[in-house]
Write a protein that holds these residues in place. Structure first.
Motif, short mmCIF file in Angstrom:
data_model
loop_
_atom_site.label_atom_id
_atom_site.label_comp_id
_atom_site.label_asym_id
_atom_site.label_seq_id
_atom_site.Cartn_x
_atom_site.Cartn_y
_atom_site.Cartn_z
N LEU A 20 43.93 -28.38 28.03
CA LEU A 20 43.64 -27.00 28.44
C LEU A 20 42.61 -27.04 29.55
O LEU A 20 41.47 -27.42 29.32
N GLY A 21 42.99 -26.66 30.74
CA GLY A 21 42.06 -26.70 31.87
C GLY A 21 41.60 -25.33 32.28
O GLY A 21 42.23 -24.32 32.00
N ASP A 22 40.46 -25.31 32.93
CA ASP A 22 39.93 -24.10 33.56
C ASP A 22 39.84 -22.91 32.60
O ASP A 22 40.34 -21.84 32.87
N LEU A 23 39.16 -23.11 31.50
CA LEU A 23 39.01 -22.05 30.51
C LEU A 23 37.99 -21.00 30.93
O LEU A 23 38.10 -19.83 30.56
N HIS A 24 36.98 -21.37 31.68
CA HIS A 24 36.00 -20.46 32.29
C HIS A 24 35.35 -19.49 31.30
O HIS A 24 35.30 -18.28 31.55
N TYR A 25 34.81 -20.01 30.23
CA TYR A 25 34.06 -19.15 29.30
C TYR A 25 32.78 -18.66 29.98
O TYR A 25 32.09 -19.42 30.66
N TYR A 26 32.49 -17.37 29.76
CA TYR A 26 31.36 -16.73 30.44
C TYR A 26 30.94 -15.53 29.61
O TYR A 26 31.79 -14.74 29.18
N THR A 27 29.65 -15.35 29.39
CA THR A 27 29.19 -14.34 28.44
C THR A 27 29.01 -12.91 28.95
O THR A 27 28.95 -12.00 28.13
N GLN A 75 27.71 -22.28 24.47
CA GLN A 75 27.78 -21.86 23.07
C GLN A 75 29.02 -21.00 22.81
O GLN A 75 29.68 -21.16 21.78
N LEU A 76 29.32 -20.11 23.74
CA LEU A 76 30.54 -19.30 23.62
C LEU A 76 31.78 -20.19 23.62
O LEU A 76 32.67 -20.02 22.79
N ALA A 77 31.81 -21.15 24.53
CA ALA A 77 32.96 -22.06 24.61
C ALA A 77 33.12 -22.81 23.30
O ALA A 77 34.24 -22.91 22.76
N ARG A 78 32.04 -23.34 22.78
CA ARG A 78 32.13 -24.09 21.52
C ARG A 78 32.62 -23.19 20.38
O ARG A 78 33.48 -23.59 19.59
N ARG A 79 32.08 -21.99 20.29
CA ARG A 79 32.47 -21.07 19.22
C ARG A 79 33.96 -20.75 19.30
O ARG A 79 34.69 -20.84 18.31
N GLU A 80 34.44 -20.43 20.50
CA GLU A 80 35.85 -20.07 20.68
C GLU A 80 36.77 -21.28 20.45
O GLU A 80 37.81 -21.16 19.80
N LEU A 81 36.39 -22.43 20.98
CA LEU A 81 37.22 -23.62 20.81
C LEU A 81 37.24 -24.12 19.37
O LEU A 81 38.27 -24.58 18.88
N THR A 82 36.12 -23.99 18.68
CA THR A 82 36.08 -24.37 17.27
C THR A 82 37.00 -23.46 16.46
O THR A 82 37.72 -23.93 15.57
N ALA A 83 37.00 -22.16 16.78
CA ALA A 83 37.89 -21.24 16.08
C ALA A 83 39.35 -21.59 16.34
O ALA A 83 40.19 -21.50 15.43
N LEU A 84 39.67 -21.99 17.55
CA LEU A 84 41.04 -22.36 17.89
C LEU A 84 41.43 -23.70 17.30
O LEU A 84 42.49 -23.83 16.68
#
Length: 179
Positions: A20-27, A75-84
């Motif tokens: 999965l490339g270029d996910l661009h998580y941003y708060t 932190q947002l990226a980790r939270r979202e990726l962990t959920a997925l």
């Protein structure tokens, strides 16, 4: 990942993974509201595929996991990726957006941005791992917008390949498809 058998020329699956490339998580609220709507169908489809085909052995993201380098974006990226992903191993890569500071005055501190990435993900900017008979190599790219590999990165690649001469190699790096 499939391999062609020399004797039978039939497909033989070595293992199954997702990139999965270029996910661009941003708060920022407006960005997140819009972007999470864009990612929702992707994640829904992935979960459906994984239910039907089985979970991948690992998931890799070769860069631009965040829109800008800031602790809250990681932190947002980790939270979202962990959920997925749940228990599916995740292998991050360094992209140009991981080297973009949240504030323009921090642009001179690229070394600190890279250290923040390394500290957060617990992985160096270039590393490798093996899965079955496959050598997976994550490389770091510099010089955006015209990316290239440094001599240090190429030496790392040569060393990794030399250490695993009997393996099939899959190389991951963040390289734009333009220019």
């Amino acid at each position: 990942m499939r391999s062609m058998s020399e004797s039978s020329h039939s497909d033989q699956e070595l293992f199954y993974f997702w990139a999965l490339g270029d996910l661009h998580y941003y708060t920022p609220e407006r960005w997140y509201a819009y972007h999470s709507q864009r990612l929702a169908p992707l994640y829904r489809d992935l979960r459906a595929l994984w239910q039907r085909e089985g979970a991948p052995v690992f998931c890799v993201s070769p860069g631009d996991i965040v829109e800008a380098s800031a602790p809250e974006n990681y932190q947002l990226a980790r939270r979202e990726l962990t959920a997925l992903l749940g228990n599916i191993p995740f292998y991050p890569g360094l992209g140009n957006h991981e080297m973009w500071p949240e504030r323009e005055e921090e642009i001179e501190h690229v070394d600190q941005l890279i250290q923040d990435y390394v500290t957060f993900w617990g992985k160096p900017t270039r590393y490798y791992w093996t899965e079955s008979r496959v050598l997976c190599i994550m490389l770091d790219v510099v010089g955006y917008p015209e990316p290239y590999f440094t001599e240090e990165t190429l030496a790392f690649l040569r060393t990794a390949l030399a250490k695993h001469p009997g393996h099939i190699a899959v190389i991951f790096a963040h390289c734009p498809l333009y220019n």
